[in-house]
Design an enzyme around this catalytic site. Structure first.
Site, PDB file in Angstrom:
ATOM      1  N   GLY A   1      -0.026 -17.160   1.105  1.00 20.23           N
ATOM      2  CA  GLY A   1      -0.800 -16.261   0.631  1.00 20.23           C
ATOM      3  C   GLY A   1      -1.202 -15.353  -0.232  1.00 20.23           C
ATOM      4  O   GLY A   1      -1.375 -14.519  -1.329  1.00 20.23           O
TER       5      GLY A   1
ATOM      6  N   HIS B   1       5.898  -7.256  -0.872  1.00 21.26           N
ATOM      7  CA  HIS B   1       4.757  -6.383  -0.983  1.00 21.26           C
ATOM      8  C   HIS B   1       4.349  -6.004   0.668  1.00 21.26           C
ATOM      9  O   HIS B   1       4.251  -7.812   1.246  1.00 21.26           O
ATOM     10  CB  HIS B   1       3.549  -6.440  -1.288  1.00 21.26           C
ATOM     11  CG  HIS B   1       2.962  -7.334  -1.743  1.00 21.26           C
ATOM     12  ND1 HIS B   1       3.314  -8.308  -2.744  1.00 21.26           N
ATOM     13  CD2 HIS B   1       1.621  -7.958  -1.861  1.00 21.26           C
ATOM     14  CE1 HIS B   1       2.550  -9.528  -2.527  1.00 21.26           C
ATOM     15  NE2 HIS B   1       1.643  -8.932  -1.895  1.00 21.26           N
TER      16      HIS B   1
ATOM     17  N   ASN C   1       2.840 -11.514   3.003  1.00 15.68           N
ATOM     18  CA  ASN C   1       1.610 -12.900   2.684  1.00 15.68           C
ATOM     19  C   ASN C   1       3.564 -13.072   1.551  1.00 15.68           C
ATOM     20  O   ASN C   1       4.104 -12.575   1.100  1.00 15.68           O
ATOM     21  CB  ASN C   1       1.213 -13.363   1.891  1.00 15.68           C
ATOM     22  CG  ASN C   1      -0.002 -12.407   1.940  1.00 15.68           C
ATOM     23  OD1 ASN C   1      -0.195 -12.037   4.241  1.00 15.68           O
ATOM     24  ND2 ASN C   1      -1.046 -11.704   2.172  1.00 15.68           N
TER      25      ASN C   1
END
Ligand code: DGP
Length: 114
Positions: free
Chosen positions: A93, A100, A87
């Site tokens: 989001g 990550h 994301n």
């Protein structure tokens, strides 16, 4: 970065259920799992999001994705597969501003996302 929750997990200042660690990467279970398998793979270097990558980071990201799939297979997703999600920023989001890769598996996942 002292105010980054993932940097604090890397530093051992807050607990994380670690599943893999080397000099440049850390993988740990997501605190709010959305599937039977749900873990995150992060670079130890604080990179805010995928759009902050520089050309010299390509091998790091290659190793991150390699590790993500290897761990997915180790955790039982080798046969049926998994979803690998990065994301980015608000429309993407992203809620934690440290790059990550989510790995989700262990059940069928809907597509497209809402
Ligand atoms: P994203 O929306 O892509 O930024 O997802 C961030 C993920 O990080 C979210 O699924 C929950 C997880 N997360 C947030 N804080 C913590 C924490 O303190 N520990 C762990 N293990 N996961 C966390």
């Amino acid at each position: 970065m002292s105010d980054c929750i993932f940097c604090r997990i890397i530093a051992g200042e807050i607990p994380g259920k670690k599943i893999y660690e080397d000099d440049e990467l850390l993988a740990f279970h997501d605190v709010t799992p959305q599937a039977p398998v749900h873990f995150l793979v992060i670079p130890k270097r604080h990179i805010k999001n995928i759009m902050e990558l520089e050309s010299g980071d390509s091998s790091l990201i290659g190793r991150l994705l390699y590790r993500a799939q290897a761990l997915a297979a180790e955790l039982g997703c080798g046969e049926k597969g998994a979803r690998f999600v990065i994301n980015c920023k608000s429309d993407g989001g992203q809620t934690v501003d440290h790059l990550h890769c989510h790995v989700l598996g262990g059940r069928p996942l809907d597509w497209p996302p809402g």
